[in-house]
Design a protein around this motif. Structure first.
Motif, mmCIF file in Angstrom:
data_model
loop_
_atom_site.group_PDB
_atom_site.id
_atom_site.type_symbol
_atom_site.label_atom_id
_atom_site.label_comp_id
_atom_site.label_asym_id
_atom_site.label_seq_id
_atom_site.Cartn_x
_atom_site.Cartn_y
_atom_site.Cartn_z
ATOM 1 N N PRO A 6 0.807 -1.231 0.000
ATOM 2 C CA PRO A 6 0.000 0.000 0.000
ATOM 3 C C PRO A 6 0.833 1.270 0.000
ATOM 4 O O PRO A 6 0.406 2.300 -0.550
ATOM 5 C CB PRO A 6 -0.834 -0.120 1.278
ATOM 6 N N ASP A 7 2.038 1.227 0.610
ATOM 7 C CA ASP A 7 2.868 2.427 0.705
ATOM 8 C C ASP A 7 3.865 2.569 -0.448
ATOM 9 O O ASP A 7 4.743 3.439 -0.417
ATOM 10 C CB ASP A 7 3.613 2.459 2.038
ATOM 11 N N THR A 8 3.754 1.739 -1.471
ATOM 12 C CA THR A 8 4.614 1.885 -2.647
ATOM 13 C C THR A 8 4.393 3.252 -3.278
ATOM 14 O O THR A 8 3.266 3.743 -3.354
ATOM 15 C CB THR A 8 4.304 0.791 -3.684
ATOM 16 N N ARG A 9 5.468 3.878 -3.740
ATOM 17 C CA ARG A 9 5.382 5.157 -4.450
ATOM 18 C C ARG A 9 5.491 4.891 -5.946
ATOM 19 O O ARG A 9 6.438 4.251 -6.394
ATOM 20 C CB ARG A 9 6.491 6.091 -3.984
ATOM 21 N N LEU A 12 -2.163 11.823 -15.099
ATOM 22 C CA LEU A 12 -0.952 11.331 -14.457
ATOM 23 C C LEU A 12 0.267 11.473 -15.363
ATOM 24 O O LEU A 12 1.374 11.724 -14.882
ATOM 25 C CB LEU A 12 -1.150 9.875 -14.038
ATOM 26 N N ILE A 13 0.076 11.312 -16.663
ATOM 27 C CA ILE A 13 1.180 11.522 -17.602
ATOM 28 C C ILE A 13 1.558 12.997 -17.663
ATOM 29 O O ILE A 13 2.737 13.351 -17.597
ATOM 30 C CB ILE A 13 0.807 11.005 -19.003
ATOM 31 N N TYR A 14 0.555 13.873 -17.765
ATOM 32 C CA TYR A 14 0.820 15.301 -17.920
ATOM 33 C C TYR A 14 1.467 15.910 -16.674
ATOM 34 O O TYR A 14 2.260 16.845 -16.775
ATOM 35 C CB TYR A 14 -0.473 16.062 -18.214
ATOM 36 N N GLU A 30 3.110 11.744 -8.043
ATOM 37 C CA GLU A 30 3.225 10.457 -7.380
ATOM 38 C C GLU A 30 1.878 10.011 -6.828
ATOM 39 O O GLU A 30 1.038 10.840 -6.479
ATOM 40 C CB GLU A 30 4.228 10.525 -6.224
ATOM 41 N N PHE A 31 1.692 8.692 -6.738
ATOM 42 C CA PHE A 31 0.522 8.128 -6.087
ATOM 43 C C PHE A 31 0.955 6.850 -5.377
ATOM 44 O O PHE A 31 1.999 6.261 -5.684
ATOM 45 C CB PHE A 31 -0.620 7.864 -7.082
ATOM 46 N N SER A 32 0.172 6.429 -4.409
ATOM 47 C CA SER A 32 0.539 5.282 -3.573
ATOM 48 C C SER A 32 0.063 3.972 -4.181
ATOM 49 O O SER A 32 -0.796 3.948 -5.073
ATOM 50 C CB SER A 32 -0.063 5.436 -2.177
ATOM 51 N N ALA A 55 -3.161 3.256 -6.348
ATOM 52 C CA ALA A 55 -2.960 2.635 -7.657
ATOM 53 C C ALA A 55 -3.964 1.533 -7.940
ATOM 54 O O ALA A 55 -4.275 1.257 -9.097
ATOM 55 C CB ALA A 55 -1.534 2.078 -7.752
ATOM 56 N N VAL A 56 -4.492 0.897 -6.888
ATOM 57 C CA VAL A 56 -5.522 -0.130 -7.085
ATOM 58 C C VAL A 56 -6.762 0.509 -7.703
ATOM 59 O O VAL A 56 -7.301 0.011 -8.698
ATOM 60 C CB VAL A 56 -5.863 -0.836 -5.763
ATOM 61 N N GLY A 57 -7.206 1.621 -7.122
ATOM 62 C CA GLY A 57 -8.377 2.307 -7.653
ATOM 63 C C GLY A 57 -8.148 2.891 -9.030
ATOM 64 O O GLY A 57 -9.081 2.956 -9.850
ATOM 65 N N LEU A 58 -6.920 3.313 -9.303
ATOM 66 C CA LEU A 58 -6.609 3.899 -10.603
ATOM 67 C C LEU A 58 -6.502 2.849 -11.701
ATOM 68 O O LEU A 58 -6.658 3.163 -12.880
ATOM 69 C CB LEU A 58 -5.284 4.668 -10.522
ATOM 70 N N GLY A 59 -6.191 1.607 -11.335
ATOM 71 C CA GLY A 59 -6.088 0.531 -12.304
ATOM 72 C C GLY A 59 -4.671 0.091 -12.627
ATOM 73 O O GLY A 59 -4.482 -0.855 -13.396
ATOM 74 N N PHE A 60 -3.664 0.745 -12.052
ATOM 75 C CA PHE A 60 -2.287 0.328 -12.298
ATOM 76 C C PHE A 60 -1.935 -0.954 -11.545
ATOM 77 O O PHE A 60 -1.062 -1.711 -11.977
ATOM 78 C CB PHE A 60 -1.307 1.432 -11.860
ATOM 79 N N VAL A 61 -2.582 -1.181 -10.405
ATOM 80 C CA VAL A 61 -2.280 -2.313 -9.542
ATOM 81 C C VAL A 61 -3.529 -3.166 -9.378
ATOM 82 O O VAL A 61 -4.644 -2.645 -9.253
ATOM 83 C CB VAL A 61 -1.764 -1.818 -8.174
#
Length: 261
Positions: free
Chosen positions: A130-133, A165-167, A171-173, A177-183
């Motif tokens: 959860p604390d990953t940057r 996030l690209i523009y 940083e996000f945790s 990232a789970v909610g964003l879809g990266f994780v």
């Protein structure tokens, strides 16, 4: 295998680790070469059932080692040279995990910045502390993501969120990232969780797992008609095979299946 990457295989599960811990596993030319070689080696490994990708030390991967990458234009690392089908070598070390026949699970901790974020994005499943940057960090350096991120993120990350996030390169945790879809999901011990999941996958019919990955890869770009036909073809090739019959028998007898490759 180069010291930058280690591979240990046990019962069909490959434990692949980035081993440049003193540099937070930043991607230098040797790391890029080692990752490309690892993908090539795994693609030819008989009996492989699943892969876990992680980083040793304090981080999964801090992204490109900008100092070591300077002055590579015109070399084997020229980004315009297609070294692996449609991809250059930088894109291959991220996208290449999708081309493996078996599922790949990334276990992420510490940081996953820029190229490190794209590297983990090539996995089928991503488990992070959860604390990953994390950050799509390229804009901070005045460049754009170019290690297959734009090919890997659609379908996982909403378009407008990805653009923001690209523009901004903010940083996000790992939890966010789970909610964003990266994780895929968060875990306090992602490596242990990833290895357990890999072993669970390795216990399934390997032919069906490989077919499911082919269908999942196809669904990202194919038309509905192409997907429907592909489903039928894959199912037709599975039904009645020894491994499929063994899956049924093991389920009915409440025992562990004994599959062959």
């Amino acid at each position: 295998m180069d010291a930058r990457v280690s591979i240990a295989i046990d019962d069909g599960v490959a434990d692949v680790r980035l081993t440049r811990a003193d540099k937070m596993n930043a991607l230098d030319p040797a790391m890029i070469e080692a990752l490309a070689e690892a993908i090539g080696r795994l693609s030819e490994t008989p009996g492989l059932r699943a892969v876990v990708l992680s980083g040793e030390g304090r981080a999964f991967c801090a992204g490109l080692d900008m100092v070591s990458m300077a002055g590579l234009a015109g070399s084997d690392f020229d980004i315009m040279v297609r070294t692996h089908g449609p991809a250059n070598v930088f894109q291959q070390v991220c996208r290449g995990w999708r081309t493996l026949a078996v599922p790949v699970i990334a276990a992420v901790h510490g940081v996953a910045f820029g190229g490190g974020l794209q590297l983990m994005s090539g996995a089928d499943i991503r488990i992070a502390r959860p604390d990953t940057r994390l950050s799509v960090m390229e804009m901070k350096w005045g460049i754009v993501p170019d290690m297959a991120g734009f090919a890997l993120w659609p379908g996982n990350v909403r378009d407008d969120v990805l653009r923001e996030l690209i523009y901004t390169a903010r940083e996000f945790s790992g939890e966010e990232a789970v909610g964003l879809g990266f994780v895929t999901r968060a875990a306090d011990d992602p490596l242990t969780e990833a290895l357990a999941l890999a072993r669970e996958i390795a216990a399934r019919n390997p032919e069906a797992i490989r077919a499911a990955k082919r269908l999942a890869n196809l669904s990202a770009t194919a038309t509905p008609a192409e997907i429907l036909l592909a489903e039928s073809r894959e199912q037709g090739a599975l039904i009645g095979t020894p491994n499929q019959m063994e899956a049924v028998a093991a389920g009915m007898q409440t025992r562990a299946p004994r599959f062959s490759d």
